[in-house]
Design a protein around this motif. Structure first.
Motif, short mmCIF file in Angstrom:
data_model
loop_
_atom_site.label_atom_id
_atom_site.label_comp_id
_atom_site.label_asym_id
_atom_site.label_seq_id
_atom_site.Cartn_x
_atom_site.Cartn_y
_atom_site.Cartn_z
N VAL A 60 1.46 0.02 -18.14
CA VAL A 60 2.48 -1.07 -17.96
C VAL A 60 3.03 0.33 -19.00
O VAL A 60 2.90 0.49 -20.53
CB VAL A 60 2.58 -2.43 -18.67
CG1 VAL A 60 3.76 -2.73 -19.11
CG2 VAL A 60 1.45 -3.55 -18.72
N PHE A 61 4.51 -0.23 -18.65
CA PHE A 61 5.76 1.05 -18.90
C PHE A 61 7.03 0.51 -19.78
O PHE A 61 7.50 -1.01 -18.60
CB PHE A 61 6.25 1.43 -17.69
CG PHE A 61 4.70 3.07 -17.69
CD1 PHE A 61 5.18 4.11 -17.88
CD2 PHE A 61 4.44 2.31 -16.49
CE1 PHE A 61 3.71 4.57 -17.70
CE2 PHE A 61 2.89 3.27 -15.79
CZ PHE A 61 2.85 4.15 -16.79
N ASP A 62 7.38 0.49 -20.65
CA ASP A 62 8.85 -0.02 -20.77
C ASP A 62 9.36 0.70 -20.70
O ASP A 62 9.30 2.81 -20.54
CB ASP A 62 8.59 -1.11 -21.74
CG ASP A 62 8.09 -0.25 -22.91
OD1 ASP A 62 8.30 1.21 -22.96
OD2 ASP A 62 7.59 -0.84 -24.23
N THR A 63 11.09 0.59 -21.81
CA THR A 63 11.98 1.72 -22.04
C THR A 63 11.26 2.73 -22.72
O THR A 63 12.40 3.88 -22.11
CB THR A 63 13.08 1.22 -22.25
OG1 THR A 63 13.46 0.98 -23.89
CG2 THR A 63 13.85 0.29 -20.99
N GLY A 64 10.53 3.11 -23.28
CA GLY A 64 10.20 4.13 -23.83
C GLY A 64 8.63 4.66 -23.17
O GLY A 64 8.31 4.96 -23.77
N PHE A 98 4.58 4.76 -21.35
CA PHE A 98 3.31 4.16 -21.50
C PHE A 98 3.61 2.95 -22.50
O PHE A 98 3.69 3.46 -23.92
CB PHE A 98 2.30 4.81 -21.04
CG PHE A 98 1.05 4.64 -20.87
CD1 PHE A 98 1.12 2.87 -20.21
CD2 PHE A 98 0.39 5.03 -21.69
CE1 PHE A 98 -0.08 2.35 -20.23
CE2 PHE A 98 -1.04 4.02 -21.84
CZ PHE A 98 -1.27 2.79 -20.56
N THR A 99 3.03 1.89 -22.58
CA THR A 99 2.91 0.47 -23.76
C THR A 99 1.52 1.27 -24.68
O THR A 99 1.38 0.26 -25.05
CB THR A 99 3.14 -0.55 -23.12
OG1 THR A 99 2.61 -0.70 -22.07
CG2 THR A 99 4.88 -0.45 -22.51
N GLY A 100 0.40 1.90 -23.43
CA GLY A 100 -0.83 1.52 -24.01
C GLY A 100 -1.74 0.16 -23.12
O GLY A 100 -2.78 0.87 -23.56
N ARG A 101 -0.80 -0.94 -22.68
CA ARG A 101 -1.44 -1.74 -21.84
C ARG A 101 -2.23 -1.12 -20.80
O ARG A 101 -0.95 -1.04 -19.71
CB ARG A 101 -0.68 -3.28 -22.37
CG ARG A 101 -0.13 -3.36 -23.80
CD ARG A 101 0.92 -4.44 -23.71
NE ARG A 101 1.71 -5.29 -23.40
CZ ARG A 101 2.72 -4.62 -23.53
NH1 ARG A 101 2.77 -3.96 -24.48
NH2 ARG A 101 4.25 -5.09 -22.91
N GLN A 102 -2.84 -1.97 -20.30
CA GLN A 102 -3.50 -1.47 -19.00
C GLN A 102 -4.21 -2.28 -18.69
O GLN A 102 -5.84 -3.09 -18.22
CB GLN A 102 -4.50 -0.19 -18.79
CG GLN A 102 -3.44 0.74 -18.99
CD GLN A 102 -4.52 1.96 -18.73
OE1 GLN A 102 -4.75 2.27 -17.62
NE2 GLN A 102 -5.06 2.82 -19.43
N GLU A 154 2.82 -9.94 -18.59
CA GLU A 154 3.73 -9.44 -19.18
C GLU A 154 4.64 -9.78 -19.15
O GLU A 154 5.25 -11.40 -19.03
CB GLU A 154 3.48 -8.24 -18.61
CG GLU A 154 1.92 -7.56 -18.40
CD GLU A 154 2.47 -6.45 -20.18
OE1 GLU A 154 3.67 -6.33 -20.36
OE2 GLU A 154 1.52 -6.25 -20.74
N THR A 168 9.63 -4.75 -18.37
CA THR A 168 8.29 -3.98 -18.17
C THR A 168 8.04 -4.05 -16.91
O THR A 168 8.53 -4.52 -16.25
CB THR A 168 6.93 -4.47 -19.06
OG1 THR A 168 7.42 -5.64 -18.81
CG2 THR A 168 6.97 -4.22 -20.33
#
Length: 395
Positions: free
Chosen positions: A323-327, A329-333, A355, A359
């Protein structure tokens, strides 16, 4: 992150897909994961014997209760004239145990969303398989769960069919809600004092349209991206990467009708062969991720896999949902899973997840080094989710 042009390409693909186009016809989609009972899971609790539960399903028999499962292949036209070839599941309760000892078949690990104002209806084909030729009563439940996954005490779509020796379609009541919930379908046999065995086929819950968020699941074209030491063709909107001393071969392999399962469509598979391993090797569509809007809707991933190792061994692979956001990779899968397919095509699927709407996600495949050959074929990848086009004020 994606350029504006790339986003427009992705949105164009999404809107022109056959599934999205069918939104205008009022069609519904089966919300139940893996209704053909393909693949296998290890989601078992208690005294369950026989065949493993299908992928994304579970079976449990607590205390002294005992269940036996068996897969039964059904040819076309078995359930009704024109019915597809499918797999049924023979569900036998060998011992009911004490009344308080629960035992059931369900897919509680892969919940689907129940959205306010939408109409849902459960149904299933059933046939009694009792040796004494008797009918078999059972309970089919659809429990509503809250945001924390706790049972609310509501089961508005549940029903109690009585299966006979003839395949029959049973349906529950239509239901809708005024709040967001999640649910699953569960089967429990009712003790009638005799044999207790039933055949279950094509469980279904009609609900809003679902779409496959994965771009180009048929692996068409050769215009994909590559990074590092990648040999061969990469399908459109996909990426192969092999850096830090690794090397990856990619081949697009045509599959005929029926190649994956009886009635499967003609499609393409992607064959991945690792020639040299490192921590920087894989196959994904990170350059064309999909949106996770609308927020807090249940999604789940699945794919057909088979090992093509020269030594005929099984092949370990990880299927990740980063999972990605504007920053970044969020570290979440949250929907990721591991698989070890043999040399026959097999369906594998992961758990459901939710989610936030700002994202995006992609589906990523990475072979694991098992010390031998490392080659696998991938077909029909999917991440299923409720439609988002025309929602939020557009419908």
């Amino acid at each position: 992150m994606l350029s504006l042009a790339a986003w427009f390409i992705l949105i164009g693909l999404y809107i022109t897909s056959p599934v999205v186009a069918s939104l205008l016809t009022g069609l519904t989609t089966n919300q139940v994961p893996n209704p053909d009972f393909r693949g296998a899971s290890i989601n078992i609790s208690g005294n369950v014997s026989g065949d493993a539960p299908p992928a994304q399903w579970r079976a449990f028999a607590l205390g002294s209760s005992e269940i036996t499962l068996e897969r039964v292949e059904l040819p076309a036209d078995t359930l009704f004239p024109g019915s597809p070839a499918t797999t049924a599941l023979r569900f036998t309760l060998d011992d009911f145990g004490e009344p308080s000892e629960d035992k059931a078949l369900d897919h509680a690990g892969v919940l689907f969303s129940v959205n306010p104002g939408e109409v849902y209806t459960g149904s299933v084909y059933l046939r009694s398989d009792n040796a004494d030729m008797s009918d078999q009563p059972l309970a089919v439940s659809l429990p509503l769960l809250d945001d924390d996954g706790l049972f609310t005490g509501q089961e508005p779509g549940s029903f109690s069919p009585v299966a006979t020796r003839t395949w029959t379609l049973f349906s529950g009541p239509e239901f809708s809600t005024t709040e967001d919930f999640r649910t699953f379908i569960a089967f429990r046999l009712t003790d009638d004092g005799g044999d207790n065995s039933v055949l279950i086929a094509l469980p279904r819950v009609d609900g809003p349209l679902l779409s496959n968020r994965v771009p180009n699941p048929g692996f068409t074209g050769t215009g994909g991206a590559f990074d590092g030491s990648v040999n061969g063709d990469v399908p459109d909107f996909w990426r192969g990467f092999a850096v830090n001393g690794s090397e990856l071969d990619i081949e697009i392999v045509p599959l005929a009708v029926d190649a994956l399962y009886p009635g499967s469509p003609a499609t393409n598979a992607v064959e991945l062969t690792v020639q040299a391993f490192s921590d920087g090797i894989g196959f994904d569509h990170e350059l064309f991720p999909f949106s996770l809007a609308p927020e807090n809707q249940s999604l789940w991933a699945g794919v057909y896999l088979r090992s093509v190792n020269n030594d005929a061994t099984a092949q370990q692979i990880s299927v990740a949902t980063p999972v990605f956001d504007t920053g970044g990779f969020t570290g979440r899968q949250p929907g990721s899973f591991a698989a070890t397919p043999g040399t026959n095509w097999q369906y594998f699927g992961g758990p459901s997840f939710r989610e936030v709407s700002d994202t995006v996600m992609d589906l990523a495949f990475r072979l694991l080094d098992d010390g031998g050959d490392d080659s696998i074929q991938i077909a029909l990848p999917q991440v299923l989710a409720p439609e988002q086009i025309f929602r939020d004020g557009f419908e």
